[in-house]
Motif scaffolding. Structure first.
Motif, PDB file in Angstrom:
ATOM      1  N   LYS A 237       0.830  -1.242   0.080  1.00  0.00           N
ATOM      2  CA  LYS A 237      -0.070   0.053   0.047  1.00  0.00           C
ATOM      3  C   LYS A 237       0.865   1.251   0.089  1.00  0.00           C
ATOM      4  N   ASN A 238       1.906   1.361   0.655  1.00  0.00           N
ATOM      5  CA  ASN A 238       3.063   2.489   0.710  1.00  0.00           C
ATOM      6  C   ASN A 238       4.088   2.207  -0.107  1.00  0.00           C
ATOM      7  N   ARG A 239       3.771   1.947  -1.371  1.00  0.00           N
ATOM      8  CA  ARG A 239       5.014   1.862  -2.293  1.00  0.00           C
ATOM      9  C   ARG A 239       5.575   2.855  -3.022  1.00  0.00           C
ATOM     10  N   SER A 240       4.910   4.087  -2.569  1.00  0.00           N
ATOM     11  CA  SER A 240       5.173   5.331  -3.316  1.00  0.00           C
ATOM     12  C   SER A 240       6.318   5.829  -3.083  1.00  0.00           C
ATOM     13  N   GLN A 241       7.349   6.361  -3.988  1.00  0.00           N
ATOM     14  CA  GLN A 241       8.702   6.785  -3.842  1.00  0.00           C
ATOM     15  C   GLN A 241       8.892   7.912  -2.844  1.00  0.00           C
ATOM     16  N   ASN A 242       7.728   8.764  -2.532  1.00  0.00           N
ATOM     17  CA  ASN A 242       7.793   9.786  -1.418  1.00  0.00           C
ATOM     18  C   ASN A 242       7.772   9.033   0.066  1.00  0.00           C
ATOM     19  N   ILE A 243       7.243   8.041   0.081  1.00  0.00           N
ATOM     20  CA  ILE A 243       7.354   7.290   1.446  1.00  0.00           C
ATOM     21  C   ILE A 243       8.710   6.963   1.794  1.00  0.00           C
ATOM     22  N   PRO A 244       9.203   7.255   3.050  1.00  0.00           N
ATOM     23  CA  PRO A 244      10.576   6.691   3.356  1.00  0.00           C
ATOM     24  C   PRO A 244      10.899   5.196   3.318  1.00  0.00           C
ATOM     25  N   ARG A 245      12.002   4.794   2.846  1.00  0.00           N
ATOM     26  CA  ARG A 245      12.011   3.472   2.613  1.00  0.00           C
ATOM     27  C   ARG A 245      12.461   2.855   4.363  1.00  0.00           C
ATOM     28  N   ARG A 246      12.104   1.883   4.672  1.00  0.00           N
ATOM     29  CA  ARG A 246      12.558   1.210   5.819  1.00  0.00           C
ATOM     30  C   ARG A 246      13.377   0.112   5.786  1.00  0.00           C
ATOM     31  N   GLN A 247      14.303  -0.149   6.838  1.00  0.00           N
ATOM     32  CA  GLN A 247      15.646  -1.046   6.842  1.00  0.00           C
ATOM     33  C   GLN A 247      15.151  -2.384   6.362  1.00  0.00           C
ATOM     34  N   HIS A 248      14.136  -2.990   7.017  1.00  0.00           N
ATOM     35  CA  HIS A 248      13.589  -4.439   6.777  1.00  0.00           C
ATOM     36  C   HIS A 248      11.951  -4.425   6.293  1.00  0.00           C
ATOM     37  N   TRP A 249      11.603  -5.337   5.389  1.00  0.00           N
ATOM     38  CA  TRP A 249      10.352  -5.418   5.029  1.00  0.00           C
ATOM     39  C   TRP A 249       9.453  -5.826   6.095  1.00  0.00           C
ATOM     40  N   LEU A 250       9.935  -6.486   7.027  1.00  0.00           N
ATOM     41  CA  LEU A 250       8.820  -6.577   8.497  1.00  0.00           C
ATOM     42  C   LEU A 250       8.848  -5.397   9.064  1.00  0.00           C
ATOM     43  N   ASP A 251       9.663  -4.559   9.020  1.00  0.00           N
ATOM     44  CA  ASP A 251       9.365  -3.173   9.767  1.00  0.00           C
ATOM     45  C   ASP A 251       8.107  -2.506   9.099  1.00  0.00           C
ATOM     46  N   TRP A 252       7.482  -2.821   8.023  1.00  0.00           N
ATOM     47  CA  TRP A 252       6.303  -2.367   7.724  1.00  0.00           C
ATOM     48  C   TRP A 252       5.142  -2.882   8.662  1.00  0.00           C
ATOM     49  N   ALA A 253       5.316  -3.689   9.675  1.00  0.00           N
ATOM     50  CA  ALA A 253       4.305  -4.167  10.560  1.00  0.00           C
ATOM     51  C   ALA A 253       4.253  -3.438  11.764  1.00  0.00           C
ATOM     52  N   ALA A 254       5.391  -2.405  11.799  1.00  0.00           N
ATOM     53  CA  ALA A 254       5.373  -1.862  13.196  1.00  0.00           C
ATOM     54  C   ALA A 254       4.353  -1.063  13.508  1.00  0.00           C
ATOM     55  N   GLU A 255       3.308  -0.452  12.447  1.00  0.00           N
ATOM     56  CA  GLU A 255       2.133   0.258  13.046  1.00  0.00           C
ATOM     57  C   GLU A 255       1.198  -0.521  14.046  1.00  0.00           C
ATOM     58  N   ASN A 256       1.124  -1.755  13.695  1.00  0.00           N
ATOM     59  CA  ASN A 256       0.058  -2.700  14.342  1.00  0.00           C
ATOM     60  C   ASN A 256       0.845  -3.664  15.288  1.00  0.00           C
ATOM     61  N   TYR A 257       2.044  -3.992  15.318  1.00  0.00           N
ATOM     62  CA  TYR A 257       2.611  -5.167  16.264  1.00  0.00           C
ATOM     63  C   TYR A 257       3.831  -4.605  16.998  1.00  0.00           C
ATOM     64  N   PRO A 258       3.900  -5.469  18.053  1.00  0.00           N
ATOM     65  CA  PRO A 258       5.138  -4.884  19.078  1.00  0.00           C
ATOM     66  C   PRO A 258       6.363  -5.138  18.457  1.00  0.00           C
ATOM     67  N   ASP A 264      11.534 -10.969  16.835  1.00  0.00           N
ATOM     68  CA  ASP A 264      11.320 -12.628  16.826  1.00  0.00           C
ATOM     69  C   ASP A 264      11.026 -13.058  15.437  1.00  0.00           C
ATOM     70  N   VAL A 265      10.094 -12.590  14.723  1.00  0.00           N
ATOM     71  CA  VAL A 265       9.428 -12.968  13.398  1.00  0.00           C
ATOM     72  C   VAL A 265      11.147 -12.834  12.330  1.00  0.00           C
ATOM     73  N   LYS A 266      11.460 -11.793  12.407  1.00  0.00           N
ATOM     74  CA  LYS A 266      12.648 -11.462  11.709  1.00  0.00           C
ATOM     75  C   LYS A 266      13.672 -12.589  11.864  1.00  0.00           C
ATOM     76  N   ALA A 267      13.950 -12.917  13.151  1.00  0.00           N
ATOM     77  CA  ALA A 267      14.930 -14.016  13.290  1.00  0.00           C
ATOM     78  C   ALA A 267      14.524 -15.319  13.036  1.00  0.00           C
ATOM     79  N   LEU A 268      12.880 -15.812  13.010  1.00  0.00           N
ATOM     80  CA  LEU A 268      12.467 -16.807  12.477  1.00  0.00           C
ATOM     81  C   LEU A 268      12.622 -16.838  10.857  1.00  0.00           C
ATOM     82  N   THR A 269      12.132 -15.741  10.184  1.00  0.00           N
ATOM     83  CA  THR A 269      12.241 -15.942   8.724  1.00  0.00           C
ATOM     84  C   THR A 269      13.667 -16.053   8.279  1.00  0.00           C
ATOM     85  N   ARG A 270      14.661 -15.528   8.942  1.00  0.00           N
ATOM     86  CA  ARG A 270      16.110 -15.725   8.449  1.00  0.00           C
ATOM     87  C   ARG A 270      16.570 -17.239   8.636  1.00  0.00           C
TER      88      ARG A 270
END
Length: 698
Positions: A237-258, A264-270
């Motif tokens: 949803k936020n693929r516009s170039q005007n929106i700042p990039r985040r370091q990891h793709w899972l950081d896009w879940a920060a709005e709803n999840y602790p 932990d999910v980052k460690a798991l997916t790695r």
């Protein structure tokens, strides 16, 4: 450039997990240390867990040891079908752990899932136990005893293979040496493992009060799936170039999840990404119970001092594991460390893959050698023929036409054992052959019809005045299950009923009647019960060897009485089953380096809330490996040695891919995931945990 420096300029495909500073927690009261084993750093509760695992593995491997031959002998399925169903069952047992892990980490906790699900059905019970028991044992250790915890996984694997060693040796004996309802006792072979499963549950429950039971942390599997789904959706949803990039793709879940869950999910997916190539290793390892057992049925199990059944050969694997684990831990790994070589977990796993490749290359060589010793097969418009003279004097036999006149140049003596089959050429797929029989002063012409690609025996009979012949079709090849094929010719003037094997009495008609083939296990048969309508007697059949085909003629010689004259149509298996030892040694060394290391690696790299989930994911790679075997067995259409080579080459390619992935993987320790035990907050460096990056090179 030192590849183990902290600030590595090389781009890392698996970036370290990031987090934010968490508020300090109030100090908790000191906890009483759990009781130890004989003053060591090992919790006493570990003993109950290890004994439970021994009994559970006895149950599982004892049942699997006879499963392939149960399909082959009892249900009379083909080799490919037996292999496919065997691996389908194994795959199901390794798919269910993901369900068991979800329940364990989410609602019941590891202790309750082991007790409740382990008591229910085997498939679901296996799924409940597998992902939990290893992680549950790891939970018993304090962080300061990390070295002992690492060694626990070796002890844990030893208990697995001790149970497997005993069960894979005993259950085939229960199957073959005990008779139930006139057949091999599969009921007892499956019942004893079931009893051990009950004992496993009792032992585990006995240690209940000693266990350290981490509480469940909510529906982790659901949270992980939702977190990943939201991150992907939010990023899209936020693929516009005007929106700042985040370091990891899972950081896009920060709005709803602790942040802790995201970390932990980052460690798991790695780690899950690193698991992608692993199923191919299990595809090779698990064929010991299917393709390698079927290979053993085509070999001779007589070792001189002991006779091994084909399904007992699997006992080599757990036996060698019990030797190799201390050998590798106490000798080989320490010597490598003294040489200054960083033999990391991922490097051990890669070497294990290479050893498995070599094991299947050796298995292919053994299969080629077995095929070379097999009897030749008649080709198109060809048959194989032998002549058995049961007359009271020699007979001269001539095959007329088709250039076959010179095949039987010499006369055949009375009861002369055929030395080999003769190859006859046909003019078409089906043909009538004419034979000239010369017996004393008699000259007789006879005719028999044959079909190409078959084996035949011409049986001659005479009484001093007349001579006649009968043609019977022989078994076309060795028995595919390593058993012995026998049939009888009855020269008596009364029908004979023979009690042999497990398929009920065998009746042979009078006056040179020929019975159907009967398959029996290899062994000595000194007194086989027989009877006519007015007499009971026994026949000494002698040794009926692995893979052979015998023709037994029941005769009544005046000075010797009733006896069985035996001739060997197809020779017994000539290649010793001991030639499987090198491939078992290689694949067992591979298992020790790959599987034992993988168990400890999965636990050490998992966030505390997802240890059972990651253990289940590790076991899920086994399930996919069995699916690979199932697909290849059903659809490859390759001869066996070529299939072995295919698996070896596929794993070699996968090993190369895994090595490249391992090079870029950055292992983390428990402090780097959860923070040091003696501090209340994480040291930050910007938005990143201050990790020491270590590229694991192969």
């Amino acid at each position: 450039m030192n590849p183990f420096q902290k600030n590595e300029s090389k781009e890392i495909l698996f970036p370290p997990v990031c987090t934010e500073e968490v508020p300090p927690r109030p100090p908790s009261p000191p906890k009483q240390s759990p009781p130890k084993i004989c003053g060591s750093s090992y919790p006493l509760s570990i003993a109950f867990i290890v004994v439970n695992e021994f009994c559970e593995r006895f149950s599982y491997y004892g049942m699997k040891a006879v499963l392939t031959l149960y399909f082959l002998y009892f249900l009379h399925w083909s080799e490919d079908t037996s292999t496919s169903v065997y691996h389908a069952f194994s795959s199901l047992c390794y798919f269910t752990p993901i369900l068991g892990a979800a329940i364990a980490d989410s609602w019941l906790g590891k202790f309750k899932i082991l007790s409740l699900i382990g008591l229910s059905l085997i498939a679901l019970g296996t799924g409940g136990i597998k992902p939990c028991v290893a992680a549950f044992g790891g939970d018993q250790f304090e962080e300061k005893h990390a070295e002992e915890r690492t060694r626990y996984f070796s002890i844990f694997y030893l208990s697995i293979n001790a149970g497997s060693l005993i069960s894979t040796f005993i259950t085939p004996m229960l199957r073959g040496d005990v008779q139930c309802f006139g057949e091999d006792c599969y009921a007892l072979a499956f019942g004893i493992p079931g009893l051990l499963m009950v004992i496993a549950l009792v032992v585990f429950a006995m240690g209940s009060k000693m266990y350290k039971k981490p509480p469940p942390e909510g529906n982790i599997v659901s949270q992980v799936i939702k977190c990943i789904g939201f991150a992907i959706s939010n990023r899209f949803k936020n693929r516009s170039q005007n929106i700042p990039r985040r370091q990891h793709w899972l950081d896009w879940a920060a709005e709803n999840y602790p942040k802790q869950l995201i970390m932990d999910v980052k460690a798991l997916t790695r780690i899950l990404f690193l698991y992608i190539p692993l199923p191919m290793f299990w595809a090779l390892l698990d064929q010991q119970g299917s393709r390698w057992t079927l290979q053993a049925t085509k070999m001779n199990g007589d070792l001189g001092f002991f006779v091994l059944q084909p399904d007992q050969m699997q006992v080599l694997n757990p036996f060698l594991v019990l030797i190799f684990i201390p050998l590798f831990d106490l000798v080989i790994y320490r010597l490598i460390a003294k040489c200054g070589i960083n033999f990391s977990s991922l490097r051990k796993m890669a070497v294990g893959m290479i050893l498995a490749c070599l094991a299947f290359a050796v298995a292919a060589i053994v299969e080629i050698k077995i095929n070379g010793m097999a009897p030749p097969q008649p080709g198109s418009q060809e048959i194989f023929l032998q002549v058995l003279n049961l007359a009271d004097d020699e007979v001269k036999v001539t095959v007329l036409g088709n250039g076959n006149d010179s095949l039987l140049a010499e006369s055949i003596k009375s009861f002369q054992k055929p030395t080999h089959y003769f190859k006859l050429h046909l003019n078409s797929k089906r043909q009538d052959f004419h034979f000239h029989l010369k017996y004393h002063n008699l000259s007789v012409y006879t005719e028999h019809s044959v079909v190409e690609n078959n084996w035949y025996t011409v049986i001659l009979r005479a009484d001093g005045k007349n001579i006649s012949s009968t043609m019977v079709k022989d078994v076309e090849n060795k028995t595919t299950n390593g058993m012995t094929a026998v049939r009888f010719i009855n020269t008596l003037h009364k029908d004979v009923t023979i009690s042999l094997g497990t398929d009920g009495p065998l009746t042979v008609g009078k006056d040179y009647g020929v019975s159907a083939y009967r398959t029996v296990p290899r062994g000595e048969y000194p007194a086989v019960p027989c009877k006519t309508e007015d007499k009971d007697f026994s026949l000494n059949l002698g040794l009926l060897d692995f893979g052979a085909s015998y023709l037994l003629v029941i005769t009544n010689i005046s000075n010797k009485g009733l006896q069985a004259w035996k001739t060997e149509d197809i020779l017994a298996n000539q290649m010793s089953i001991a030639w499987q030892l090198p491939q078992y040694a290689l694949v067992t060394a591979a298992e020790v380096m790959f599987s034992v290391t993988g168990l400890e690696f999965s636990y050490s790299q998992a966030p505390s809330s997802m240890k059972s989930v990651l253990q289940a994911a590790w076991l899920l790679t086994v399930a996919f490996g069995n699916i690979i075997v199932l697909v290849v067995a059903q659809f490859s259409g390759l001869v066996q040695w070529a299939e072995f080579i295919l698996f070896s080459c596929l794993l070699l390619v996968v090993c190369l891919i895994f090595s490249i992935m391992s090079y870029y993987y950055v292992p983390v320790n428990s402090e780097e995931i959860h923070g040091p035990a003696n501090k209340h907050h994480l040291h930050m460096q910007g938005n990143m945990v201050n990790l020491e990056t270590k590229n694991t090179k192969l």
